[in-house]
Design a protein around this motif. Structure first.
Motif, PDB file in Angstrom:
ATOM      1  N   LYS A 275       0.815  -1.229   0.000  1.00 45.60           N
ATOM      2  CA  LYS A 275       0.000   0.000   0.000  1.00 45.60           C
ATOM      3  C   LYS A 275       0.834   1.259   0.000  1.00 45.60           C
ATOM      4  O   LYS A 275       0.568   2.186  -0.750  1.00 45.60           O
TER       5      LYS A 275
ATOM      6  N   SER B  69      -2.106   7.050   6.720  1.00 49.38           N
ATOM      7  CA  SER B  69      -2.820   7.031   8.007  1.00 49.38           C
ATOM      8  C   SER B  69      -2.131   6.134   9.028  1.00 49.38           C
ATOM      9  O   SER B  69      -2.200   6.389  10.230  1.00 49.38           O
ATOM     10  N   GLY B  70      -1.427   5.093   8.553  1.00 47.65           N
ATOM     11  CA  GLY B  70      -0.702   4.223   9.486  1.00 47.65           C
ATOM     12  C   GLY B  70       0.330   5.017  10.270  1.00 47.65           C
ATOM     13  O   GLY B  70       0.569   4.762  11.457  1.00 47.65           O
TER      14      GLY B  70
ATOM     15  N   TYR C 188      -1.197   6.519  13.366  1.00 48.58           N
ATOM     16  CA  TYR C 188      -1.341   5.564  14.478  1.00 48.58           C
ATOM     17  C   TYR C 188       0.025   5.266  15.100  1.00 48.58           C
ATOM     18  O   TYR C 188       0.157   5.110  16.317  1.00 48.58           O
ATOM     19  N   ARG C 189       1.051   5.177  14.259  1.00 45.68           N
ATOM     20  CA  ARG C 189       2.408   4.950  14.777  1.00 45.68           C
ATOM     21  C   ARG C 189       2.826   6.125  15.666  1.00 45.68           C
ATOM     22  O   ARG C 189       3.440   5.952  16.714  1.00 45.68           O
TER      23      ARG C 189
ATOM     24  N   SER D 207      -0.709  -0.866  16.097  1.00 46.27           N
ATOM     25  CA  SER D 207      -1.794  -1.834  15.964  1.00 46.27           C
ATOM     26  C   SER D 207      -2.588  -1.916  17.275  1.00 46.27           C
ATOM     27  O   SER D 207      -3.807  -2.102  17.260  1.00 46.27           O
TER      28      SER D 207
ATOM     29  N   ALA E 240      -4.585   1.388  17.706  1.00 43.16           N
ATOM     30  CA  ALA E 240      -5.589   1.496  16.634  1.00 43.16           C
ATOM     31  C   ALA E 240      -6.853   0.698  16.952  1.00 43.16           C
ATOM     32  O   ALA E 240      -7.878   0.876  16.303  1.00 43.16           O
TER      33      ALA E 240
ATOM     34  N   ARG F 158      -9.346   6.146  17.379  1.00 42.72           N
ATOM     35  CA  ARG F 158      -9.779   6.202  15.976  1.00 42.72           C
ATOM     36  C   ARG F 158     -10.635   7.452  15.753  1.00 42.72           C
ATOM     37  O   ARG F 158     -10.485   8.158  14.761  1.00 42.72           O
TER      38      ARG F 158
ATOM     39  N   ARG G 294      -6.193   1.210   6.441  1.00 34.78           N
ATOM     40  CA  ARG G 294      -6.964  -0.016   6.636  1.00 34.78           C
ATOM     41  C   ARG G 294      -8.464   0.241   6.493  1.00 34.78           C
ATOM     42  O   ARG G 294      -9.225  -0.646   6.167  1.00 34.78           O
ATOM     43  N   ASP G 295      -8.877   1.485   6.792  1.00 30.89           N
ATOM     44  CA  ASP G 295     -10.320   1.813   6.810  1.00 30.89           C
ATOM     45  C   ASP G 295     -10.591   3.086   6.015  1.00 30.89           C
ATOM     46  O   ASP G 295     -11.556   3.793   6.277  1.00 30.89           O
ATOM     47  N   MET G 296      -9.722   3.378   5.037  1.00 29.08           N
ATOM     48  CA  MET G 296      -9.902   4.607   4.263  1.00 29.08           C
ATOM     49  C   MET G 296     -11.204   4.560   3.461  1.00 29.08           C
ATOM     50  O   MET G 296     -11.972   5.517   3.452  1.00 29.08           O
TER      51      MET G 296
ATOM     52  N   ARG H 220       8.486  -7.041   3.853  1.00 29.13           N
ATOM     53  CA  ARG H 220       8.752  -6.293   5.080  1.00 29.13           C
ATOM     54  C   ARG H 220      10.183  -6.555   5.550  1.00 29.13           C
ATOM     55  O   ARG H 220      10.874  -5.655   6.000  1.00 29.13           O
TER      56      ARG H 220
ATOM     57  N   ARG I  52      -0.476  -9.289  13.864  1.00 31.59           N
ATOM     58  CA  ARG I  52      -0.997  -7.950  13.556  1.00 31.59           C
ATOM     59  C   ARG I  52      -2.224  -8.054  12.639  1.00 31.59           C
ATOM     60  O   ARG I  52      -3.235  -7.378  12.853  1.00 31.59           O
TER      61      ARG I  52
ATOM     62  N   ASP J 114      -5.838  -6.620  13.559  1.00 37.15           N
ATOM     63  CA  ASP J 114      -6.443  -5.600  12.702  1.00 37.15           C
ATOM     64  C   ASP J 114      -7.779  -6.070  12.112  1.00 37.15           C
ATOM     65  O   ASP J 114      -8.694  -5.277  11.914  1.00 37.15           O
TER      66      ASP J 114
ATOM     67  N   ARG K 297     -10.638  -6.604  15.339  1.00 37.64           N
ATOM     68  CA  ARG K 297     -11.035  -5.557  16.296  1.00 37.64           C
ATOM     69  C   ARG K 297     -12.466  -5.120  15.991  1.00 37.64           C
ATOM     70  O   ARG K 297     -12.927  -5.235  14.845  1.00 37.64           O
TER      71      ARG K 297
HETATM   72  O1   DC Z   1       0.220   0.665   7.625  1.00 34.53           O
HETATM   73  P1   DC Z   1       1.038   0.641   8.887  1.00 34.53           P
HETATM   74  O2   DC Z   1       1.837  -0.627   9.047  1.00 34.53           O
HETATM   75  O3   DC Z   1       1.895   1.857   9.047  1.00 34.53           O
HETATM   76  O4   DC Z   1      -0.038   0.664  10.090  1.00 34.53           O
HETATM   77  C1   DC Z   1       0.344   0.494  11.423  1.00 34.53           C
HETATM   78  C2   DC Z   1      -0.844  -0.026  12.239  1.00 34.53           C
HETATM   79  O5   DC Z   1      -1.830   0.997  12.338  1.00 34.53           O
HETATM   80  C3   DC Z   1      -1.559  -1.237  11.668  1.00 34.53           C
HETATM   81  O6   DC Z   1      -1.233  -2.422  12.353  1.00 34.53           O
HETATM   82  C4   DC Z   1      -3.022  -0.993  11.865  1.00 34.53           C
HETATM   83  C5   DC Z   1      -3.134   0.457  12.202  1.00 34.53           C
HETATM   84  N1   DC Z   1      -3.873   1.222  11.204  1.00 34.53           N
HETATM   85  C6   DC Z   1      -5.244   1.265  11.324  1.00 34.53           C
HETATM   86  O7   DC Z   1      -5.803   0.616  12.202  1.00 34.53           O
HETATM   87  N2   DC Z   1      -5.973   2.028  10.481  1.00 34.53           N
HETATM   88  C7   DC Z   1      -5.379   2.712   9.499  1.00 34.53           C
HETATM   89  N3   DC Z   1      -6.112   3.460   8.685  1.00 34.53           N
HETATM   90  C8   DC Z   1      -3.973   2.658   9.333  1.00 34.53           C
HETATM   91  C9   DC Z   1      -3.240   1.885  10.202  1.00 34.53           C
END
Ligand code: DC
Length: 230
Positions: free
Chosen positions: A20, A38-39, A42-43, A104, A107, A113, A134-136, A161, A184, A188, A191
């Motif tokens: 992605k 967006s990840g 959250y990081r 994770s 999130a 959120r 993940r939820d765009m 990775r 993870r 994800d 949840r």
């Molecule tokens: O894409 P990433 O690996 O940088 O995302 C890190 C964590 O953030 C992933 O385990 C789930 C969470 N995440 C999320 O719940 N919703 C998002 N829109 C983006 C990431």
């Protein structure tokens, strides 16, 4: 007849290692559009929590940090990304596996959120936005003009990775990484709030064995078919 939207949005969702980030960055650069990673938000919340000494299970404290953290995304002259939190450079830190695991965890909390919703939507600006997460397509931008759900086999995702981390000088074993990715994915996907799943109107692309260019081309073809770009 309606003309093209002033700020068209393309969402790219999928699990870790599906490509992605690479695809979204390449697409945004090619189109000259804004990019929402967006990840990374959250990081940053996970990192802000550690730095503020918040208890690892304190949802409210992390939600408050998500709302008020001072995060700045920029691109260095050499084209590489640069992220600061409260003025401090955290570019390397946000890409660590530790930050990924922390992200994770935070999130999964509804308050976090919710706190990040407005911040994410504020990235939408002309001439357009590529939103990676993940939820765009399901929660943040349900009205997006084009939704893509990117997948790849778990083996391929772990290998990608592993290579990414190795290139950055991190020495993580492949079996350990495969286990972490599986954990993870499970967290994800299961949840209660905004679990990782494809929007009903998303286009599924399996990137296993495909080059970055080939995947970007597929997305460009999908957008062209919708007259989002020439
Ligand atoms: O894409 P990433 O690996 O940088 O995302 C890190 C964590 O953030 C992933 O385990 C789930 C969470 N995440 C999320 O719940 N919703 C998002 N829109 C983006 C990431």
């Amino acid at each position: 007849m309606r003309g093209p939207p002033a700020c068209p949005i393309v969402t790219i969702d999928g699990p870790s290692g599906s490509g992605k980030g690479t695809i979204s960055r390449a697409l945004a650069r090619k189109l000259g559009w804004h990019l929402l990673d967006s990840g990374a938000l959250y990081r940053l919340v996970a990192i802000a929590g550690v730095d503020a000494g918040a208890a690892a299970d304190d949802e409210g404290a992390h939600a408050a940090l998500a709302r008020r953290m001072d995060a700045v995304f920029s691109v260095a002259p050499d084209g590489s990304e640069c992220v600061t939190l409260g003025g401090r450079d955290v570019t390397g830190r946000i890409r660590s596996e530790e930050a990924g695991q922390g992200a994770s965890r935070v999130a999964a909390w509804p308050a976090v959120r919710e706190a990040l919703l407005a911040r994410q939507r504020a990235f939408a600006a002309p001439p357009g936005l590529v939103a990676d997460g993940r939820d765009m397509g399901t929660v943040v931008f349900p009205g997006a003009e084009l939704k893509v759900f990117l997948t790849a086999t778990p083996q391929e995702r772990a290998l990608r990775r592993h290579k990414q981390l190795k290139d950055k000088g991190s020495d993580v074993s492949l079996p350990a990484l495969s286990r972490e990715i599986a954990e993870r994915d499970l967290r994800d996907q299961t949840r209660e709030v905004a679990p990782l799943k494809a929007a009903p109107d998303a286009h599924l692309i399996d990137s296993t064995g495909l080059s970055v260019e080939a995947v970007v081309q597929r997305v460009l073809d999908l957008g062209a078919a919708r007259s989002l770009w020439p």
